[in-house]
Design a protein around this motif. Structure first.
Motif, mmCIF file in Angstrom:
data_model
loop_
_atom_site.group_PDB
_atom_site.id
_atom_site.type_symbol
_atom_site.label_atom_id
_atom_site.label_comp_id
_atom_site.label_asym_id
_atom_site.label_seq_id
_atom_site.Cartn_x
_atom_site.Cartn_y
_atom_site.Cartn_z
ATOM 1 N N UNK A 215 0.846 -1.182 0.000
ATOM 2 C CA UNK A 215 0.000 0.000 0.000
ATOM 3 C C UNK A 215 0.886 1.238 0.000
ATOM 4 N N UNK A 216 0.635 2.124 -0.963
ATOM 5 C CA UNK A 216 1.357 3.391 -1.048
ATOM 6 C C UNK A 216 0.370 4.526 -0.814
ATOM 7 N N UNK A 217 0.823 5.562 -0.116
ATOM 8 C CA UNK A 217 -0.028 6.712 0.175
ATOM 9 C C UNK A 217 0.645 7.985 -0.339
ATOM 10 N N UNK A 218 -0.115 8.755 -1.101
ATOM 11 C CA UNK A 218 0.363 10.058 -1.570
ATOM 12 C C UNK A 218 0.253 11.056 -0.426
ATOM 13 N N UNK A 219 1.361 11.699 -0.084
ATOM 14 C CA UNK A 219 1.417 12.565 1.092
ATOM 15 C C UNK A 219 1.808 13.991 0.696
ATOM 16 N N UNK A 220 1.123 14.948 1.318
ATOM 17 C CA UNK A 220 1.390 16.357 1.038
ATOM 18 C C UNK A 220 2.317 16.995 2.072
ATOM 19 N N UNK A 221 2.634 16.228 3.120
ATOM 20 C CA UNK A 221 3.478 16.770 4.189
ATOM 21 C C UNK A 221 4.161 15.629 4.928
ATOM 22 N N UNK A 222 5.146 15.967 5.725
ATOM 23 C CA UNK A 222 5.813 14.970 6.565
ATOM 24 C C UNK A 222 4.816 14.349 7.534
ATOM 25 N N UNK A 223 3.913 15.152 8.055
ATOM 26 C CA UNK A 223 2.914 14.653 8.991
ATOM 27 C C UNK A 223 2.026 13.600 8.332
ATOM 28 N N UNK A 230 2.468 4.952 10.192
ATOM 29 C CA UNK A 230 2.009 4.506 11.506
ATOM 30 C C UNK A 230 0.879 3.500 11.396
ATOM 31 N N UNK A 231 0.039 3.661 10.366
ATOM 32 C CA UNK A 231 -1.130 2.797 10.223
ATOM 33 C C UNK A 231 -0.947 1.707 9.167
ATOM 34 N N UNK A 232 0.308 1.509 8.712
ATOM 35 C CA UNK A 232 0.594 0.330 7.917
ATOM 36 C C UNK A 232 0.945 0.505 6.462
ATOM 37 N N UNK A 233 1.158 1.746 6.008
ATOM 38 C CA UNK A 233 1.579 1.942 4.617
ATOM 39 C C UNK A 233 2.982 1.375 4.410
ATOM 40 N N UNK A 234 3.205 0.798 3.227
ATOM 41 C CA UNK A 234 4.519 0.243 2.881
ATOM 42 C C UNK A 234 5.397 1.266 2.160
ATOM 43 N N UNK A 235 4.746 2.212 1.485
ATOM 44 C CA UNK A 235 5.451 3.224 0.694
ATOM 45 C C UNK A 235 4.747 4.558 0.913
ATOM 46 N N UNK A 236 5.512 5.618 1.074
ATOM 47 C CA UNK A 236 4.925 6.956 1.108
ATOM 48 C C UNK A 236 5.480 7.758 -0.060
#
Length: 304
Positions: A215-223, A230-236
């Motif tokens: 699971x990868x999550x697209x992130x707009x910030x370090x937070x 923290x909730x289990x993503x494999x890739x950020x």
């Protein structure tokens, strides 16, 4: 004089073994699209047996060999590749002022069928080679600064032509990223906004994906990245970060989650890519590799 000197990968891999069983069906669709009705030119030339030379006319990485061959096989023609010359992944340097171009193959068969397949076959390898050439440039640039991560394409591919462009990425030395929506899970901003939070989106995705998909999550910030991991993503994916901020946040993130992969993406080009590279970034993806690549020039000439 035309030169065939090249930067060939030391590891020659036959990526054609990856191609799907329905490839003939896909290619037949391309041929049908090009000949939906009468073929008057085919009537004019008839069915006499002829030969044609495949010529590479501009500098680039040769790619798309299996697609070219299958086009003509489906039309009852044969393709004889030039030994030691028609090597996929081989970078050919062409002098545009030379009359003599590199002959990669001889196509034999009824002249009507050769000409029926000509444009479809050439369109395919010119575009596949374009992707491979741009991918080679990007991969070589990353290696030149000692970076050990992956240069990747994206899912920004041409509808109906994805298999060719993804294949070109591999031939050029880049990673394909996701092949389609069913390979790996990527939760982008629209997923997060629709679901309500990164935490909810990741937890629900994990219930469906189980242990067999990343699971990868697209992130707009370090937070955002910390919440995802923290909730289990494999890739950020650190998306649309300025280079200095990206390197700083990637270091902070990796110190906290050393086993989670970090991808840099968003507006990155081959020219700006070195600004984003550091040991805390594992992947750099570029949509341009499959969206805006220059084609390599080929022609097919009947021998007379």
């Amino acid at each position: 004089m035309t030169s065939t000197a090249s930067s060939v990968s030391s590891e020659q891999v036959d990526f054609s073994a990856l191609l799907p069983q329905n490839l003939d069906q896909v290619i037949q669709g391309w041929l049908s699209d090009d000949i939906p009705s009468f073929d008057v030119g085919g009537l004019v030339v008839g069915m006499e047996e002829k030969k044609a030379k495949l010529l590479m006319k501009s500098t680039g990485v040769f790619a798309g060999k299996p697609f070219f061959e299958r086009v003509f096989t489906l039309l009852g023609c044969t393709v004889e590749w030039e030994d030691g010359i028609a090597i996929e992944g081989d970078h050919k340097q062409i002098n545009i002022n030379d009359d003599e171009k590199i002959c990669l193959a001889i196509v034999s068969g009824p002249v009507r069928n050769i000409l029926r397949g000509e444009r479809t076959a050439l369109n395919t390898i010119s575009r596949c080679s374009g992707v491979a050439t741009l991918s080679r440039v990007a991969s070589d640039r990353a290696k030149s600064v000692g970076w050990k991560g992956y240069v990747a394409g994206t899912r920004k591919t041409t509808p109906g032509f994805r298999i060719v462009e993804k294949y070109g990425l591999l031939i050029g030395g880049a990673a394909t990223h996701r092949l389609d929506l069913s390979q790996m899970v990527m939760l982008k901003d629209n997923h997060i906004w629709s679901c309500g939070s990164i935490e909810k989106a990741v937890k629900l995705a994990r219930k469906a994906a189980g242990f067999s998909q990343k699971i990868e999550v697209e992130c707009q910030s370090l937070e955002d990245a910390i919440e995802a991991a923290t909730h289990g993503a494999d890739i950020v994916m650190l998306d649309n970060f300025e280079p200095d901020q990206l390197r700083k946040d990637a270091e902070t993130f990796k110190n906290k989650f050393p086993h989670v992969l970090v991808e840099a993406s968003g507006g990155i080009t081959t020219e700006t890519m070195p600004d984003y590279l550091c040991k805390y970034v594992d992947i750099v993806s570029q949509g341009k590799l499959t969206q805006g690549y220059p084609c390599v020039d080929y022609s097919l000439k009947i021998i007379h």
